[in-house]
Write a protein that holds these residues in place. Structure first.
Motif, PDB file in Angstrom:
ATOM      1  N   LYS A 180      16.096   5.098  10.232  1.00  0.00           N
ATOM      2  CA  LYS A 180      14.932   4.952   9.352  1.00  0.00           C
ATOM      3  C   LYS A 180      14.763   6.156   8.435  1.00  0.00           C
ATOM      4  N   TRP A 181      15.433   7.253   8.728  1.00  0.00           N
ATOM      5  CA  TRP A 181      15.344   8.453   7.893  1.00  0.00           C
ATOM      6  C   TRP A 181      16.416   8.473   6.800  1.00  0.00           C
ATOM      7  N   ALA A 182      17.344   7.548   6.851  1.00  0.00           N
ATOM      8  CA  ALA A 182      18.438   7.507   5.874  1.00  0.00           C
ATOM      9  C   ALA A 182      17.959   6.912   4.552  1.00  0.00           C
ATOM     10  N   PRO A 183      18.710   7.151   3.485  1.00  0.00           N
ATOM     11  CA  PRO A 183      18.381   6.488   2.223  1.00  0.00           C
ATOM     12  C   PRO A 183      18.518   4.974   2.383  1.00  0.00           C
ATOM     13  N   ALA A 184      17.926   4.244   1.483  1.00  0.00           N
ATOM     14  CA  ALA A 184      18.160   2.800   1.443  1.00  0.00           C
ATOM     15  C   ALA A 184      19.620   2.581   1.055  1.00  0.00           C
ATOM     16  N   ALA A 185      20.206   1.522   1.538  1.00  0.00           N
ATOM     17  CA  ALA A 185      21.572   1.156   1.157  1.00  0.00           C
ATOM     18  C   ALA A 185      21.481   0.128   0.032  1.00  0.00           C
ATOM     19  N   ALA A 186      22.461   0.133  -0.865  1.00  0.00           N
ATOM     20  CA  ALA A 186      22.443  -0.794  -1.992  1.00  0.00           C
ATOM     21  C   ALA A 186      23.830  -1.337  -2.270  1.00  0.00           C
ATOM     22  N   VAL A 187      23.873  -2.633  -2.579  1.00  0.00           N
ATOM     23  CA  VAL A 187      25.111  -3.292  -2.983  1.00  0.00           C
ATOM     24  C   VAL A 187      24.841  -3.959  -4.332  1.00  0.00           C
ATOM     25  N   MET A 188      25.739  -3.741  -5.304  1.00  0.00           N
ATOM     26  CA  MET A 188      25.577  -4.378  -6.605  1.00  0.00           C
ATOM     27  C   MET A 188      25.985  -5.848  -6.495  1.00  0.00           C
ATOM     28  N   LEU A 189      25.075  -6.733  -6.925  1.00  0.00           N
ATOM     29  CA  LEU A 189      25.380  -8.157  -6.939  1.00  0.00           C
ATOM     30  C   LEU A 189      26.012  -8.556  -8.268  1.00  0.00           C
ATOM     31  N   ASP A 190      25.438  -8.053  -9.343  1.00  0.00           N
ATOM     32  CA  ASP A 190      26.020  -8.207 -10.668  1.00  0.00           C
ATOM     33  C   ASP A 190      25.567  -7.005 -11.495  1.00  0.00           C
TER      34      ASP A 190
ATOM     35  N   GLY B 190       0.805  -1.215   0.000  1.00  0.00           N
ATOM     36  CA  GLY B 190       0.000   0.000   0.000  1.00  0.00           C
ATOM     37  C   GLY B 190       0.838   1.265   0.000  1.00  0.00           C
ATOM     38  N   HIS B 191       0.135   2.381  -0.130  1.00  0.00           N
ATOM     39  CA  HIS B 191       0.771   3.702  -0.219  1.00  0.00           C
ATOM     40  C   HIS B 191       0.508   4.559   1.021  1.00  0.00           C
ATOM     41  N   ALA B 192      -0.040   3.952   2.067  1.00  0.00           N
ATOM     42  CA  ALA B 192      -0.490   4.722   3.227  1.00  0.00           C
ATOM     43  C   ALA B 192       0.646   5.162   4.149  1.00  0.00           C
ATOM     44  N   GLY B 193       1.829   4.620   3.981  1.00  0.00           N
ATOM     45  CA  GLY B 193       2.952   4.978   4.840  1.00  0.00           C
ATOM     46  C   GLY B 193       3.131   4.027   6.002  1.00  0.00           C
ATOM     47  N   ASP B 194       4.292   4.101   6.603  1.00  0.00           N
ATOM     48  CA  ASP B 194       4.643   3.274   7.765  1.00  0.00           C
ATOM     49  C   ASP B 194       4.480   1.780   7.502  1.00  0.00           C
ATOM     50  N   THR B 195       4.894   1.342   6.318  1.00  0.00           N
ATOM     51  CA  THR B 195       4.787  -0.077   5.960  1.00  0.00           C
ATOM     52  C   THR B 195       5.970  -0.901   6.460  1.00  0.00           C
ATOM     53  N   GLY B 196       7.047  -0.245   6.838  1.00  0.00           N
ATOM     54  CA  GLY B 196       8.243  -0.964   7.258  1.00  0.00           C
ATOM     55  C   GLY B 196       8.980  -1.597   6.087  1.00  0.00           C
ATOM     56  N   THR B 197       8.710  -1.096   4.880  1.00  0.00           N
ATOM     57  CA  THR B 197       9.342  -1.635   3.678  1.00  0.00           C
ATOM     58  C   THR B 197      10.089  -0.536   2.931  1.00  0.00           C
ATOM     59  N   ILE B 198      10.727  -0.924   1.863  1.00  0.00           N
ATOM     60  CA  ILE B 198      11.435   0.040   1.023  1.00  0.00           C
ATOM     61  C   ILE B 198      10.477   1.053   0.405  1.00  0.00           C
ATOM     62  N   ALA B 199       9.174   0.775   0.463  1.00  0.00           N
ATOM     63  CA  ALA B 199       8.171   1.724  -0.050  1.00  0.00           C
ATOM     64  C   ALA B 199       8.268   3.077   0.647  1.00  0.00           C
ATOM     65  N   GLU B 200       8.830   3.114   1.838  1.00  0.00           N
ATOM     66  CA  GLU B 200       8.944   4.370   2.603  1.00  0.00           C
ATOM     67  C   GLU B 200      10.137   5.214   2.186  1.00  0.00           C
ATOM     68  N   LYS B 201      11.006   4.677   1.347  1.00  0.00           N
ATOM     69  CA  LYS B 201      12.241   5.374   0.978  1.00  0.00           C
ATOM     70  C   LYS B 201      12.062   6.232  -0.272  1.00  0.00           C
ATOM     71  N   SER B 202      12.744   7.354  -0.289  1.00  0.00           N
ATOM     72  CA  SER B 202      12.715   8.237  -1.455  1.00  0.00           C
ATOM     73  C   SER B 202      14.101   8.403  -2.069  1.00  0.00           C
TER      74      SER B 202
END
Length: 105
Positions: free
Chosen positions: A83-93, A31-43
């Protein structure tokens, strides 16, 4: 409101494409309601590169499990614990990214 850790693998020719695909998928699933605890909250997303001689998979085992256990101790990576930080990402390939972090829940 609390926070929950998330970890997701996403395909994408670029980090930006993979990130927005993961966000869109999470919004569809949770959903789009916020506070989902998922990457959906990241911008935003920030790439984290493993040290020389360390594979992406090895770094993920250390960093992602550190996030899950709230035990990232490297000061250069302490931002990932917020929780306010950007998502972190690691390239796998060249076309696959592992995205992780904390999100509002």
């Amino acid at each position: 409101m609390g926070a929950k850790s998330f970890a997701v693998t996403a395909p994408g020719a670029t980090l930006t494409k993979a990130f927005w695909q993961a966000v869109t998928d999470a919004q569809f699933d949770h959903g789009h309601a916020g506070d989902t605890g998922t990457i959906a909250e990241k911008s935003a997303v920030r790439e984290v590169r493993p040290p020389a001689g360390v594979s992406g998979e090895e770094a993920i085992r250390e960093w992602a499990y550190g996030v899950l256990d709230d035990e990232i101790t490297d000061p250069a990576l302490a931002w990932i614990n917020s929780k306010w930080a950007p998502a972190a990402a690691v390239m796998l390939d060249r076309k696959t990214w592992f995205l992780f972090g904390w999100a509002s829940s």
